[in-house]
Design an enzyme around this catalytic site. Structure first.
Site, PDB file in Angstrom:
ATOM      1  N   CYS A 209       6.981 -33.577 -37.632  1.00  0.00           N
ATOM      2  CA  CYS A 209       6.293 -33.242 -38.881  1.00  0.00           C
ATOM      3  C   CYS A 209       4.855 -33.702 -38.743  1.00  0.00           C
ATOM      4  O   CYS A 209       4.581 -34.900 -38.698  1.00  0.00           O
ATOM      5  CB  CYS A 209       6.960 -33.916 -40.082  1.00  0.00           C
ATOM      6  SG  CYS A 209       6.034 -33.676 -41.616  1.00  0.00           S
TER       7      CYS A 209
ATOM      8  N   ASN B 166       2.069 -33.412 -40.817  1.00  0.00           N
ATOM      9  CA  ASN B 166       1.508 -34.141 -41.955  1.00  0.00           C
ATOM     10  C   ASN B 166       2.150 -35.509 -42.080  1.00  0.00           C
ATOM     11  O   ASN B 166       1.496 -36.504 -42.415  1.00  0.00           O
ATOM     12  CB  ASN B 166       1.713 -33.342 -43.247  1.00  0.00           C
ATOM     13  CG  ASN B 166       0.842 -32.106 -43.297  1.00  0.00           C
ATOM     14  OD1 ASN B 166      -0.286 -32.114 -42.823  1.00  0.00           O
ATOM     15  ND2 ASN B 166       1.366 -31.039 -43.864  1.00  0.00           N
TER      16      ASN B 166
ATOM     17  N   ASN C  43       9.503 -28.888 -33.322  1.00  0.00           N
ATOM     18  CA  ASN C  43      10.374 -28.179 -34.242  1.00  0.00           C
ATOM     19  C   ASN C  43      10.040 -26.694 -34.149  1.00  0.00           C
ATOM     20  O   ASN C  43       8.979 -26.304 -33.651  1.00  0.00           O
ATOM     21  CB  ASN C  43      10.242 -28.720 -35.680  1.00  0.00           C
ATOM     22  CG  ASN C  43       8.819 -28.675 -36.198  1.00  0.00           C
ATOM     23  OD1 ASN C  43       7.887 -28.290 -35.498  1.00  0.00           O
ATOM     24  ND2 ASN C  43       8.620 -29.081 -37.434  1.00  0.00           N
TER      25      ASN C  43
ATOM     26  N   HIS D  20       9.014 -22.786 -34.861  1.00  0.00           N
ATOM     27  CA  HIS D  20       8.109 -22.042 -35.737  1.00  0.00           C
ATOM     28  C   HIS D  20       8.056 -20.572 -35.365  1.00  0.00           C
ATOM     29  O   HIS D  20       8.024 -20.211 -34.177  1.00  0.00           O
ATOM     30  CB  HIS D  20       6.694 -22.613 -35.660  1.00  0.00           C
ATOM     31  CG  HIS D  20       6.536 -23.923 -36.356  1.00  0.00           C
ATOM     32  ND1 HIS D  20       6.254 -24.032 -37.694  1.00  0.00           N
ATOM     33  CD2 HIS D  20       6.668 -25.186 -35.887  1.00  0.00           C
ATOM     34  CE1 HIS D  20       6.207 -25.320 -38.022  1.00  0.00           C
ATOM     35  NE2 HIS D  20       6.450 -26.031 -36.938  1.00  0.00           N
TER      36      HIS D  20
ATOM     37  N   ASN E 278      10.890 -22.635 -39.108  1.00  0.00           N
ATOM     38  CA  ASN E 278       9.825 -22.674 -40.105  1.00  0.00           C
ATOM     39  C   ASN E 278       8.995 -21.402 -39.947  1.00  0.00           C
ATOM     40  O   ASN E 278       8.693 -20.993 -38.818  1.00  0.00           O
ATOM     41  CB  ASN E 278       8.933 -23.898 -39.891  1.00  0.00           C
ATOM     42  CG  ASN E 278       9.724 -25.190 -39.924  1.00  0.00           C
ATOM     43  OD1 ASN E 278      10.221 -25.595 -40.958  1.00  0.00           O
ATOM     44  ND2 ASN E 278       9.857 -25.836 -38.770  1.00  0.00           N
TER      45      ASN E 278
ATOM     46  N   GLU F 257       9.079 -23.663 -45.114  1.00  0.00           N
ATOM     47  CA  GLU F 257       9.713 -24.645 -44.235  1.00  0.00           C
ATOM     48  C   GLU F 257      11.229 -24.616 -44.385  1.00  0.00           C
ATOM     49  O   GLU F 257      11.754 -24.541 -45.503  1.00  0.00           O
ATOM     50  CB  GLU F 257       9.201 -26.053 -44.538  1.00  0.00           C
ATOM     51  CG  GLU F 257       7.739 -26.270 -44.192  1.00  0.00           C
ATOM     52  CD  GLU F 257       7.361 -27.741 -44.243  1.00  0.00           C
ATOM     53  OE1 GLU F 257       8.106 -28.558 -43.666  1.00  0.00           O
ATOM     54  OE2 GLU F 257       6.334 -28.065 -44.850  1.00  0.00           O
ATOM     55  N   ARG F 258      11.927 -24.697 -43.263  1.00  0.00           N
ATOM     56  CA  ARG F 258      13.385 -24.721 -43.296  1.00  0.00           C
ATOM     57  C   ARG F 258      13.852 -25.978 -44.030  1.00  0.00           C
ATOM     58  O   ARG F 258      13.337 -27.073 -43.821  1.00  0.00           O
ATOM     59  CB  ARG F 258      13.973 -24.689 -41.878  1.00  0.00           C
ATOM     60  CG  ARG F 258      13.542 -25.839 -41.001  1.00  0.00           C
ATOM     61  CD  ARG F 258      14.224 -25.835 -39.651  1.00  0.00           C
ATOM     62  NE  ARG F 258      13.757 -26.988 -38.874  1.00  0.00           N
ATOM     63  CZ  ARG F 258      14.278 -27.375 -37.732  1.00  0.00           C
ATOM     64  NH1 ARG F 258      15.277 -26.703 -37.200  1.00  0.00           N
ATOM     65  NH2 ARG F 258      13.801 -28.431 -37.093  1.00  0.00           N
TER      66      ARG F 258
ATOM     67  N   CYS G 213       1.729 -27.721 -44.029  1.00  0.00           N
ATOM     68  CA  CYS G 213       2.680 -27.999 -42.943  1.00  0.00           C
ATOM     69  C   CYS G 213       1.866 -28.221 -41.680  1.00  0.00           C
ATOM     70  O   CYS G 213       1.243 -27.295 -41.163  1.00  0.00           O
ATOM     71  CB  CYS G 213       3.656 -26.842 -42.762  1.00  0.00           C
ATOM     72  SG  CYS G 213       4.779 -27.047 -41.359  1.00  0.00           S
TER      73      CYS G 213
ATOM     74  N   GLY H 241       3.188 -26.423 -38.665  1.00  0.00           N
ATOM     75  CA  GLY H 241       2.958 -24.994 -38.899  1.00  0.00           C
ATOM     76  C   GLY H 241       1.519 -24.601 -38.613  1.00  0.00           C
ATOM     77  O   GLY H 241       1.245 -23.529 -38.059  1.00  0.00           O
TER      78      GLY H 241
END
Length: 276
Positions: free
Chosen positions: A75, A77, A159, A161, A192, A210-211, A219, A222
């Site tokens: 993540c 952020n 993650n 995307h 995502n 977002e999932r 994000c 993202g």
């Protein structure tokens, strides 16, 4: 037992951050889900937990739980907020700390202007990195949703995307297509979904579904994925300013095989204690 927590946000993407270094706490998926509940808990997009390092060469372990209780590997952020949290709580005096998520190691640096830079590692461009069910790697893949074809980029930033480029972000079907694509069969671990509008070769606007969360104000991963997709397709040049609903992030990616640096703000909202 009363557990201390800190509420933080990165461009409006909000977090409950928990110190499991000086507190004897163990955050489970069920606990994270309860803490995230905006009616019955504290309320946040994600719960972040900093723990003692499992590897002595690193500074901390770092766990990330979505609001549905699912643990995820990255993540952006949240990583910036974690860096600010570690500095503010004096858990480390280092300018740069290395933390381990469930699937990678990232470096966090607080700059003199108080913005936080995160070395997000090398973007995963192979379908198996995401994972995405496709035998051949490409910068663009065609995917069908409700009998309509969409062209997407599939990228891992720790993650998964999917990135779609649109002509008008305000009219983009973020919630409808985002929800459908999030659970598409070609993404076995879900994905995502970013909707990006290119303004010029160094500026794009972005909305992300977002999932496990839905559309958020920002994000970080993202933003990284959107910049990578645009640079990879020859649409933009590094460095890229990504304009999200909550504010701007700056992405510097020299190219394939190179680590990506994301820079942005991290803000503490308040501190509190909650019974667990």
């Amino acid at each position: 037992m009363l557990m201390k927590f800190t509420k933080m946000h990165g461009l409006g993407n909000d977090f409950v951050v928990i110190d499991a270094v000086t507190q004897n706490v163990h955050v489970t998926a069920a606990m994270a889900k309860r803490l995230s509940d905006r009616h019955l808990g504290i309320g946040c997009d994600q719960v972040l937990v900093v723990e003692p390092p499992s590897d002595k060469t690193l500074d901390f372990d770092y766990k990330i739980f979505n609001s549905d209780g699912g643990e995820v590997g990255q993540c952006g952020n949240g990583a910036r907020c974690l860096a600010r949290f570690i500095r503010d709580r004096r858990l480390s005096g280092k300018e740069t700390v290395q933390v381990k998520t469930m699937n990678r190691v990232i470096s966090l640096t607080i700059n003199k202007d108080k913005l936080v830079s995160v070395d997000m590692g090398i973007p995963g461009l192979e379908p198996s990195d995401v994972p995405f069910v496709e035998s051949t790697r490409s910068s663009v893949y065609a995917i069908n949703i409700n009998n309509e074809q969409f062209d997407i980029a599939a990228i891992s930033m720790g993650n998964p995307h999917a990135v779609l480029f649109v002509d008008n972000l305000d009219r983009a079907p973020v919630n409808v297509i985002g929800q459908e694509l999030q659970s598409h069969d070609k993404f076995p671990k879900q994905v995502n979904v970013g909707f990006a509008q290119i303004i010029n070769r160094q500026h794009l606007k972005l909305r992300v579904y977002e999932r496990g969360v839905g559309e958020t104000r920002a994000c970080g991963t993202g933003a990284c994925a959107a910049a990578v997709a645009a640079i990879q397709q020859g649409l933009m040049d590094s460095a890229v300013r990504v304009e999200l609903t909550g504010g701007d992030l700056h992405i510097n990616w020299p190219g394939e095989g190179q680590p990506l640096i994301m820079t942005g703000s991290a803000v503490t909202s308040y501190q509190g204690r909650i019974k667990i």
